[in-house]
Design a protein around this motif. Structure first.
Motif, PDB file in Angstrom:
ATOM      1  N   ALA A 142       0.817  -1.216   0.000  1.00 56.47           N
ATOM      2  CA  ALA A 142       0.000   0.000   0.000  1.00 56.47           C
ATOM      3  C   ALA A 142       0.850   1.265   0.000  1.00 56.47           C
ATOM      4  N   VAL A 143       2.152   1.120   0.204  1.00 55.24           N
ATOM      5  CA  VAL A 143       3.037   2.286   0.264  1.00 55.24           C
ATOM      6  C   VAL A 143       3.078   3.050  -1.060  1.00 55.24           C
ATOM      7  N   PRO A 144       3.204   2.386  -2.234  1.00 56.33           N
ATOM      8  CA  PRO A 144       3.201   3.156  -3.485  1.00 56.33           C
ATOM      9  C   PRO A 144       1.951   4.009  -3.656  1.00 56.33           C
ATOM     10  N   ALA A 145       0.795   3.480  -3.255  1.00 59.03           N
ATOM     11  CA  ALA A 145      -0.443   4.252  -3.374  1.00 59.03           C
ATOM     12  C   ALA A 145      -0.413   5.477  -2.468  1.00 59.03           C
ATOM     13  N   ALA A 146       0.063   5.315  -1.236  1.00 59.49           N
ATOM     14  CA  ALA A 146       0.121   6.445  -0.302  1.00 59.49           C
ATOM     15  C   ALA A 146       1.096   7.511  -0.782  1.00 59.49           C
ATOM     16  N   CYS A 147       2.255   7.088  -1.274  1.00 60.13           N
ATOM     17  CA  CYS A 147       3.224   8.053  -1.822  1.00 60.13           C
ATOM     18  C   CYS A 147       2.673   8.735  -3.063  1.00 60.13           C
ATOM     19  N   SER A 148       1.921   7.971  -3.849  1.00 53.07           N
ATOM     20  CA  SER A 148       1.361   8.514  -5.082  1.00 53.07           C
ATOM     21  C   SER A 148       0.391   9.653  -4.802  1.00 53.07           C
ATOM     22  N   VAL A 149      -0.393   9.531  -3.729  1.00 52.84           N
ATOM     23  CA  VAL A 149      -1.361  10.592  -3.416  1.00 52.84           C
ATOM     24  C   VAL A 149      -0.653  11.923  -3.187  1.00 52.84           C
ATOM     25  N   VAL A 150       0.428  11.884  -2.422  1.00 55.93           N
ATOM     26  CA  VAL A 150       1.146  13.121  -2.104  1.00 55.93           C
ATOM     27  C   VAL A 150       1.805  13.705  -3.354  1.00 55.93           C
ATOM     28  N   ILE A 151       2.509  12.860  -4.101  1.00 58.50           N
ATOM     29  CA  ILE A 151       3.191  13.333  -5.312  1.00 58.50           C
ATOM     30  C   ILE A 151       2.190  13.810  -6.348  1.00 58.50           C
ATOM     31  N   MET A 152       1.086  13.084  -6.478  1.00 59.80           N
ATOM     32  CA  MET A 152       0.049  13.444  -7.432  1.00 59.80           C
ATOM     33  C   MET A 152      -0.540  14.817  -7.117  1.00 59.80           C
TER      34      MET A 152
END
Length: 419
Positions: free
Chosen positions: A375-385
């Protein structure tokens, strides 16, 4: 002589300027972007005479009044007049819009808090993810109507272009980036899953900031969200089924429960229980904000050590690359000769392609990919996105053009300001 505001957001040089012109939305004879509801119900139509619509809502073409900030957007402030959809533009709507506009700031603050003080979100277990995401989807559903979906069939080309970019080009891009960067197995499946989910709710706000086609953004996000019940499990099984076993049927049931049912409930309430919607709608942005913070902060806090490790730092660059390339592909794909979409549509498709519902990906990763680290890529993606998407939207919204980067000497005139 009274002056008219040009669609490019600047004063047309062929017309004299006047301080008496009110900073309201002046629609020229060829009205292209109108409210979802007013367009579909025929309350506003294009004709040979200009229109002036006080209190124009968030959906459609918006003119910027001065330097729009992240905390002020939407209807003409302070009019309190009744909009065409029957809602009022009073203080309740203003507060709701300001809360919604704060979501990008909350996303960034959540990421910083989760990594700096893990105890802030580490108490949130994965059992809370589904109700939290359901709250986000309900906030989408109460903004929809049956007429909105009817309108989708009247705009098949831009909707199809955006859908192809969302569910065909973006998953393939994610697969190529994962292979090129040799993403570790700890994050591989979760990253691919993040590339296969529906568009993000935040893309509609970004489309507004960019002076894009907000109506198209809402339609595209809604259609991709509803069809994710079938498309996301299918894509995930095809792309990572050989790496991690994926139960497509169970994933479809989960999406049905946490996505489709809340959206359908909101749609029914908005159709048959307007009084209920009028009560809960002002607080729904606040509910969505809390739910989003929980879905982002928990995986970041729980996996803090992995994120701050060398593997975690290597994850950030592929995610950043993915979003930047997705924005670029979405824009230029819509500009291909056989599509030839206009500038507002291309901006919207770009933002919808580069911004996806990573909160849904995080939920599915914890349920079906066997490890919380997925689930870490999804959480990081939200911030970067949020950072990259809103930066691009602000670049466009401030009147800048992509061609200005390559040819800074070209003056921006009234005729080509939207190109």
């Amino acid at each position: 002589m009274a002056t008219l505001a040009c669609f490019c957001g600047a004063t047309c040089p062929s017309l004299p300027s006047s301080s008496s012109v009110q900073p309201r939305i002046r629609l020229l004879p060829r009205l292209r972007h109108v409210s979802l509801r007013t367009a579909s119900r025929g309350r506003v139509s294009a004709s040979s005479t200009p229109f002036s619509i006080p209190g124009f809502g968030k959906v459609g073409w918006h003119r910027r009044e001065g330097n729009a900030s992240i905390l002020s957007f939407g209807a003409t402030a302070g009019t309190g007049e009744e909009r065409s959809d029957g809602a009022t533009g009073g203080n309740g709507g203003d507060v709701s819009e300001k809360i919604s506009a704060m979501l990008p700031l909350v996303v960034v603050a959540t990421g910083v808090a989760a990594l700096s003080y893990p105890a802030t979100f580490s108490w949130v277990s994965k059992e809370y993810y589904a109700p939290a995401l359901g709250g986000i989807m309900l906030s989408i559903g109460i903004k929809l109507s049956i007429d909105d979906f009817a309108l989708a069939f009247q705009r098949p080309v831009p909707l199809s272009v955006g859908y192809i970019a969302q569910y065909a080009l973006k998953p393939l891009l994610g697969l190529l980036i994962a292979k090129a960067f040799r993403m570790p197995s700890t994050f591989y499946a979760g990253f691919i899953l993040t590339c296969c989910v529906a568009g993000a709710q935040l893309s509609s706000y970004a489309s507004y900031l960019s002076k894009g086609d907000v109506a198209l953004s809402i339609l595209l996000t809604s259609s991709s969200t509803i069809s994710s019940v079938v498309v996301t499990p299918l894509l995930t099984g095809l792309l990572i089924g050989s790496v991690v076993p994926v139960d497509g049927v169970a994933m479809s049931k989960s999406i049905l429960q946490v996505v489709l049912l809340p959206v359908a409930l909101g749609l029914l309430l908005n159709t048959y229980a307007k009084a209920v919607v009028n009560i809960i709608q002002p607080i729904m942005p606040f509910v969505a904000m809390i739910c989003t913070a929980l879905c982002i902060g928990s995986p970041l806090a729980i996996n803090r050590s992995k994120i701050l490790s060398s593997q975690g730092f290597h994850l950030l660059f592929p995610i950043l690359t993915f979003h930047l390339v997705a924005f670029t592909i979405g824009y230029w794909f819509s500009k291909l000769p056989f599509w030839r979409q206009d500038e507002p549509v291309s901006r919207t498709i770009s933002l919808c392609t580069g911004m996806q519902s990573s909160t849904l990906a995080g939920l599915l990763a914890t349920q079906f990919l066997g490890s919380s680290s997925q689930a870490v890529p999804a959480a990081c993606s939200v911030v970067i996105m949020a950072i990259t998407g809103l930066s691009l939207a602000s670049f466009w919204g401030n009147g800048s053009r992509i061609r200005d980067i390559l040819h800074p000497s070209i003056p921006q005139t009234c005729a080509d300001a939207s190109s």
